[in-house]
Design an enzyme around this catalytic site. Structure first.
Site, PDB file in Angstrom:
ATOM      1  N   GLY A 150      85.969  75.995  60.230  1.00 16.77           N
ATOM      2  CA  GLY A 150      87.319  76.530  60.154  1.00 16.77           C
ATOM      3  C   GLY A 150      87.835  76.871  61.545  1.00 16.77           C
ATOM      4  O   GLY A 150      87.056  77.066  62.484  1.00 16.77           O
ATOM      5  N   CYS A 151      89.150  76.936  61.683  1.00 19.94           N
ATOM      6  CA  CYS A 151      89.736  77.185  62.999  1.00 19.94           C
ATOM      7  C   CYS A 151      89.371  78.575  63.505  1.00 19.94           C
ATOM      8  O   CYS A 151      88.936  78.735  64.641  1.00 19.94           O
ATOM      9  CB  CYS A 151      91.254  76.990  62.950  1.00 19.94           C
ATOM     10  SG  CYS A 151      92.082  77.800  61.574  1.00 19.94           S
TER      11      CYS A 151
END
Lengths: 339, 339, 339, 339
Positions: A150-151
């Site tokens: 995930g970012c």
């Protein structure tokens, strides 16, 4: 080195479009299949005219049961979609990079708790490698299935991993994170409308964001994760506040970061007044800085990425390079777009 | 109630323009003098055409030695300017509201340390009242000189004061604050250019911002203050993370806020998913929320204001109302401009 | 003057929220009914927390067949909705202001052509008054049903009407218009997402926009109307290029505008370098300027409004004031929000 | 092909930074000299940290009288600076690309009228080639001095040149142009501050912009040029309205554009609903479309570029490629950054 044939599932979402752009500029890749259910049958030139060289190609509907003549497949789909089709794909395609959350967590109970879903292929999870090259480079190189992080998890993990591994973190870390709006994807939600976001700043999902289990699993420390939405398209900054064991000096912190990242092509240690998200915007680069606050005995660590690049599609290309034996930075040489 | 004659020094800066707008809509005020050195002699209609009813008036150069036929004077000048002229003004004008930092701090050593200036009228400081009505309403009503708080100080102090006074805060508070760009004023700085700020998010002045001594003086707790710049014109959010003494429950926190602010016209306690700066934008209102994070034993408090209104010019009008005996909310009834 | 009871249908759309805000600040109005199908039953404080004083009220579903205990009803609905329910409403409510397009056009063939709909109550159209006060003030004062003009139609008609009525316009007028994104409303469309609009500028609907028939009906001249979308929430500028009959001087143009608008409270004639949409933002004001281009024998006229205020909800309040016999500017004294 | 040594004068302005970024990604160029008076002596890493590989280099002050060991020199300076130093440079450097306006106009009287300056080296003007490759490719290939066109001039000239050369344009063309804020450069002007530009749209310099003589010289038609400022960093759209001689059909217009641009690598003819500036943002590409408006007998032509790339630094690289005999698109393969 041979050219690899690449397919993208979910090609007209934001991460899918960035993947397309990066792959068109990658010297060893040929995009052969673009899947986009919503636009199945449509000309690329009618939907995404910025891809001039692909204008006569067409988007197709993805059929996991059909033949798949690609060497690498990128799944740029929302969580909850990939886990169901993965068993059908893993044999047919040699290398799969899943940009969703479905294969990031080894603990199925946690996955089901955070995503509210029962996982459809838990037996495949243990073979999925968490695609953060700076921590798992060798395993990624051998993997058939990489779960792209995930970012937020990317920004936070890269900012804290050197300290965590050195044992420099005490107690929970306060992580106040800020993301541009593209992180929410292209789904039609009222909260993503221009007039809602523009000229607004807001926290959301305080202490219950879905990226937390990834970060805690990678770092082994407790986090109070508190994300916020910034009125800009791309860019992400994590501001992290932590206590250290008595006796760790600021220069030890510096040595810790410097030695951990000394050979990393995308990680840059900068001064804390240089922590502008624009200094990495449009690129796969990461900037990290820190500052010791003597009066309150806390360390501040800042970490910034472009959420669409190092936080998603750029990292996916970096993983593909490792999986295919290409130079790790290939196709990722775009410099930050400050201007 | 009689009409009061009002002058504004620094009328073409951002806070000066907001003061002008608010005063034009205030039923008991008449703007008689607008001072703006840069535009001395110019027609208002040529410089700030949005003030249609004042278009034929003119801006003048402010002369602290001259006659001053006003009841209330607002000083909307940068810090370091007001302290020098104040001795000349205090006799001549009954009520002065200084929007600069010059009279906010009682400790001259701290002032000189943080602002790098020697204070020109330290003997006047002790009579200056810190203009946060929710904490010092009565004193403001009696004051001849009010020091209008800084924008960050307003957001943070209002978010923490109930807890601080109740003894609910332990150890340093992590304050991760975010401000729209108007907080930097209208001065010509590269960092304030559109193309530098747009699509960028950045921390600045970490652990050494000038508003910290104000907050610590009001609250009596240590802070790790970490401000950030948001690509938007107006709006401010403070995200605050703190430990509490063992045994304080989340419902006690709720009661603490509720009872502290129960009669306040501008303070609203909302849910934490309603903390959008836009929900107070363009108004003098404040929204505050909190959330207990059981796993890490920390309380999160959010506080949002419009930095130009409650954080500057709106609060100045609120102070003027108290000083002049007008209803506290007079001229401040504009609702938030979400749309 | 008695208080009037007001209802808003479509209260949670952008124009509905602006109506709510304006009416809360209107001295003679009491909002008694807020209708929002999507949020029927919900507390106002949970949906639109910025309306602090209404927080305990609730949104309801609008039933055109039910009782309607209001003096004034605002219909803030998309086109195609109002024409069907109007026959049921006109008897029950004394004054109706329809913000949709359904009653703006007298020519049903044109309506059906441009909107692709068969009109459900064509017999009521002839009694509907086009709600542009500067052109139809007296009729609006007598009307039971006012059709509130489109935002583009307001900006363009006000910019050209003096010239059109004086016979100063020759041949088609090129109208290059630009609007903030709020003009598209709160509907969930990909083109309204933040990441699509931000950092983008685009024409759309060139020479076939639905507001054209309104403008041409009001002005009696042919237009090449070419709208564009600006990455900002609110604001609208029309840049208009036209030929004049030989012999009309620039000073005659000036006299034409000056005499036409000399008593108008919301219209301001300014210099062409003052045509910033921000100089009317958040207000019901209009700014107009012009410039003669001798070398090419063309007149340029600029007209700017806030599309949500004078272009929609502000004008609706202005119409209500006329219909109810209130002072025309009542509740509309907010000054532009340049800062 | 040999590597060329490149210098940039004005390297820390917006066009200078884009040049630096593009040259760092150009396979045959080596940046050897970066000149920036304001930062002379400073480390690149301290001023522009986004250029990671240059961080230990330094900015220098440019001395036109000193030695100049470069093959190509880019002058990214404001107008009025280049004309004075050019005589000293032309012998010393084989290839010079001037991004200012100083060598764009052959008519010195027009230059002096529009720029208010007396030209310091009029004898060099006739040898300067106007650097619009689509019109002057061969001459650019032979030139020692190329005058890089203005951003507006590029967008407008490319949009109209096919029609002008075909004799399809009658009478003056109305050019309503819109530019992102980076076109104003990095100079400290109040009008370039974030809070002035954000949420504002405004015309400026109507019918007296400095790029007009360039366009008229290239096109041979009269223009009513009317520029506007858009609240975004990069991007430019020209909307052009013109009459054609009787009998020219829309399909002839299409053939005219198609044949004119059939071999151009950067020009793309698209549908008019695809004219988003974002579809060329960050790239050297140009999109053009047109629409015939039968009712008013006018043709609309839209042309969009990224003002910093094709409108400035990208075009300068394209010119360099031609001058040095490199493939014209080398180093310019970045695709538009829609996402």
């Amino acid at each position: 080195v041979t050219t690899c044939r690449v397919g993208i599932v979910g090609a007209t979402g934001y991460t899918g479009m960035v993947l397309t752009r990066l792959l068109l500029q990658h010297p060893h890749c040929q995009i052969t299949h673009l899947y986009a259910r919503q636009y199945a049958g449509a000309r690329v030139g009618d939907i995404t005219p910025q891809f001039f060289s692909l204008s006569e190609h067409r988007y197709h509907s993805f059929d996991p049961d059909g033949a798949l003549d690609v060497d690498v497949l990128f799944l740029a789909l929302p969580h909850g979609t990939a886990h169901a089709v993965m068993p059908k794909l893993l044999g047919k395609v040699k290398k799969i990079i899943d940009l969703s959350a479905d294969f990031r967590l080894q603990n199925m109970a946690v996955y089901e708790d955070y995503y509210g879903l029962s996982h459809g292929s838990p037996h495949l999870v243990k073979d999925a490698i968490y695609g953060l090259p700076e921590l798992h480079r060798d395993q990624i190189g051998q993997a058939a299935l990489v779960a792209n992080p995930g970012c937020y998890a990317t920004a936070v993990t890269l900012g804290l991993a050197p300290l965590a591994q050195a044992g420099y973190i005490e107690g929970p870390v306060i992580v106040d994170a800020k993301s541009g709006v593209s992180g929410a994807g292209r789904a039609l939600k009222e909260g993503s409308l221009y007039c809602e976001v523009n000229e607004d700043f807001a926290p959301y999902g305080t202490y219950r964001h879905r990226h937390v289990p990834e970060m805690e699993a990678q770092l082994g420390v407790d986090l109070l994760f508190s994300p916020h939405l910034v009125p800009m398209t791309r860019g992400m900054l994590a501001s992290m506040y932590l206590s250290m064991p008595e006796g760790i000096s600021e220069s030890q912190v510096g040595e810790c970061f410097t030695s951990f990242y000394k050979d990393e092509p995308f990680i840059h240690l900068v001064k804390s007044d240089q922590m502008h998200t624009k200094f990495v915007s449009g690129s796969n680069h990461v900037i990290i800085s820190w500052k010791w606050c003597e009066g309150v005995k806390r360390l501040v660590v800042f970490s910034a990425i472009d959420n669409l690049l190092k936080g998603a599609s750029g990292q996916a290309i970096q993983n593909m390079n490792l999986m295919m034996g290409y130079p790790e930075t290939m196709g990722l040489d775009a410099l930050p777009l400050f201007m």
